[in-house]
Structure formats: structure tokens, C-alpha cells
Write a protein that holds these residues in place. Structure first.
Motif, short mmCIF file in Angstrom:
data_model
loop_
_atom_site.label_atom_id
_atom_site.label_comp_id
_atom_site.label_asym_id
_atom_site.label_seq_id
_atom_site.Cartn_x
_atom_site.Cartn_y
_atom_site.Cartn_z
N GLY A 163 0.82 -1.21 0.00
CA GLY A 163 0.00 0.00 0.00
C GLY A 163 0.84 1.26 0.00
O GLY A 163 0.53 2.24 -0.67
N ALA A 164 1.94 1.24 0.75
CA ALA A 164 2.85 2.40 0.77
C ALA A 164 3.50 2.57 -0.60
O ALA A 164 3.67 3.70 -1.07
CB ALA A 164 3.90 2.23 1.85
N VAL A 165 3.85 1.47 -1.24
CA VAL A 165 4.42 1.54 -2.59
C VAL A 165 3.40 2.15 -3.54
O VAL A 165 3.71 3.06 -4.32
CB VAL A 165 4.87 0.15 -3.08
N ARG A 166 2.16 1.66 -3.48
CA ARG A 166 1.12 2.19 -4.37
C ARG A 166 0.88 3.68 -4.11
O ARG A 166 0.67 4.45 -5.04
CB ARG A 166 -0.17 1.39 -4.21
N ALA A 167 0.95 4.10 -2.84
CA ALA A 167 0.77 5.51 -2.52
C ALA A 167 1.88 6.35 -3.13
O ALA A 167 1.64 7.43 -3.68
CB ALA A 167 0.71 5.71 -1.00
N LYS A 168 3.11 5.88 -3.05
CA LYS A 168 4.24 6.61 -3.64
C LYS A 168 4.12 6.65 -5.16
O LYS A 168 4.43 7.65 -5.79
CB LYS A 168 5.57 5.99 -3.21
N LEU A 169 3.67 5.55 -5.76
CA LEU A 169 3.48 5.53 -7.21
C LEU A 169 2.37 6.48 -7.62
O LEU A 169 2.48 7.17 -8.64
CB LEU A 169 3.18 4.10 -7.68
N PHE A 170 1.30 6.54 -6.84
CA PHE A 170 0.22 7.48 -7.10
C PHE A 170 0.75 8.91 -7.05
O PHE A 170 0.47 9.74 -7.92
CB PHE A 170 -0.92 7.30 -6.09
N SER A 171 1.55 9.19 -6.03
CA SER A 171 2.15 10.51 -5.89
C SER A 171 3.04 10.83 -7.09
O SER A 171 3.02 11.95 -7.61
CB SER A 171 2.94 10.60 -4.59
N ALA A 172 3.81 9.85 -7.54
CA ALA A 172 4.67 10.06 -8.71
C ALA A 172 3.84 10.37 -9.94
O ALA A 172 4.16 11.29 -10.71
CB ALA A 172 5.53 8.82 -8.96
N ARG A 173 2.75 9.63 -10.12
CA ARG A 173 1.87 9.90 -11.27
C ARG A 173 1.27 11.30 -11.19
O ARG A 173 1.14 12.00 -12.19
CB ARG A 173 0.78 8.83 -11.37
N GLN A 174 0.91 11.72 -9.97
CA GLN A 174 0.36 13.07 -9.79
C GLN A 174 1.41 14.13 -10.12
O GLN A 174 1.10 15.14 -10.76
CB GLN A 174 -0.14 13.26 -8.35
N HIS A 175 2.65 13.90 -9.69
CA HIS A 175 3.74 14.84 -10.01
C HIS A 175 3.92 14.93 -11.52
O HIS A 175 4.06 16.03 -12.07
CB HIS A 175 5.06 14.41 -9.36
N LEU A 176 3.92 13.78 -12.19
CA LEU A 176 4.09 13.78 -13.65
C LEU A 176 2.93 14.49 -14.33
O LEU A 176 3.13 15.26 -15.28
CB LEU A 176 4.23 12.35 -14.17
N LYS A 177 1.74 14.22 -13.87
CA LYS A 177 0.54 14.86 -14.44
C LYS A 177 0.65 16.38 -14.30
O LYS A 177 0.38 17.11 -15.25
CB LYS A 177 -0.69 14.33 -13.71
N LYS A 178 1.06 16.83 -13.13
CA LYS A 178 1.20 18.27 -12.89
C LYS A 178 2.27 18.86 -13.81
O LYS A 178 2.08 19.94 -14.38
CB LYS A 178 1.56 18.53 -11.43
N GLU A 179 3.38 18.15 -13.97
CA GLU A 179 4.45 18.63 -14.86
C GLU A 179 3.97 18.73 -16.29
O GLU A 179 4.33 19.66 -17.01
CB GLU A 179 5.67 17.70 -14.78
N LEU A 180 3.16 17.77 -16.71
CA LEU A 180 2.65 17.80 -18.08
C LEU A 180 1.65 18.93 -18.31
O LEU A 180 1.54 19.46 -19.41
CB LEU A 180 2.02 16.45 -18.43
N GLU A 181 0.93 19.28 -17.25
CA GLU A 181 -0.05 20.36 -17.36
C GLU A 181 0.63 21.73 -17.39
O GLU A 181 0.09 22.67 -17.94
CB GLU A 181 -1.04 20.30 -16.20
N ASP A 182 1.79 21.84 -16.76
CA ASP A 182 2.50 23.13 -16.70
C ASP A 182 3.17 23.51 -17.98
O ASP A 182 3.32 23.01 -18.94
CB ASP A 182 3.56 23.13 -15.59
#
Length: 154
Positions: free
Chosen positions: A135-154
């Protein structure tokens, strides 16, 4: 109080820690670090009973051991990662996950992201590798995907 704690528990903690680490030198280092933490937390320790102080020290040594184990696993994985992740990405990810985007991820998220989505490890395997729950791994992966999504939007 700290001198008494050191005198009473040092050898006991080293024996226990040696069992965990399978190395007396590492055990001594961990116990020494724990006592440094005790010095830094002396005011808090004085409010505790002797059994609570003993339990606190055992918990600190255990946490230090876990931190070292995680760090060692992380370092081992970092040495094995390719220098350029872009060369190994499947074509459908080429435009999405450029090296520049991966570099913008926090280091722990980047390692997990590369291992999961490029190297093909699953959350359970990564959890075992880094002493994390799936679950902690999945949470970190979710956070990574969110960071990437934000970078792509900027």
C-alpha cells in the motif's frame, strides 16, 4: 540518568541488535546512534519510567536498523538503474516519460516509478525490496503519477 541507562542497557541492546544485524560492529553503531538520540531527547526520557525508557531505546534501535536496511536496499537499486531511462521506455511512453520528467520526480518516487513501470516489478515485490507495505508503494506511485501529471499540465 543517561549514564545509568547506558550502563544498564548498552550490552543488552548490543546483543539484541547483533542478533538482528548478524554483525557486532553494525550493532554497536546502531546502539551508539540510539544513545545519541537519547542524549538529544533527555528531557523527554526523564518524564518516563525506567521500563518506558528501555522500551524507547529498543524501538529507536529497531527503527535505526530498519532505516539502514531500507537505505541499503535503495542504494543497491540505484546502482542498478540505467543512466538513461529514456532509452528503455516502451514507445508508447516515449513522449510521456522523458528523462527530464523523470528527473523532476522526488528520488524515492522516481526509483519506484522506474522499477514498476519500466522494469516491471509489482507493488508487492517493491515493498519487499524496500521494506514497505504494498500500500505504501502504491501511494508513492500514485504521488509520482500526480507529479508527472502536474508537470505535463504546466
Amino acid at each position: 540518568m543517561l549514564e545509568e541507562l547506558y550502563r544498564d542497557l548498552r550490552d543488552e541492546l548490543i546483543r539484541w541488535c547483533t542478533t538482528m544485524t548478524q554483525d557486532r560492529s553494525t550493532a554497536e553503531d546502531l546502539v551508539q546512534e540510539a544513545f545519541w538520540k537519547a542524549i538529544n531527547n533527555e528531557a523527554m526520557l526523564q518524564t518516563m519510567t525506567p521500563p518506558q525508557r528501555r522500551a524507547w531505546l529498543y524501538q529507536v534501535v529497531k527503527n535505526l536498523f530498519i532505516d539502514r536496511t531500507r537505505h541499503a536496499a535503495y542504494e543497491a537499486v540505484m546502482e542498478e538503474l540505467p543512466e538513461t531511462a529514456g532509452d528503455e521506455l516502451p514507445s508508447e511512453y516515449d513522449s510521456l516519460l522523458s528523462q527530464d520528467l523523470l528527473r523532476r520526480l522526488p528520488e524515492d518516487e522516481r526509483v519506484l516509478f522506474v522499477l514498476r513501470y519500466i522494469e516491471g516489478y509489482n507493488s508487492t515485490e517493491l515493498g519487499k525490496l524496500f521494506s514497505l507495505s504494498p500500500g505504501a508503494v502504491r501511494a508513492k506511485l500514485f504521488s509520482a503519477r500526480q507529479h508527472l501529471k502536474k508537470e505535463l499540465e504546466d
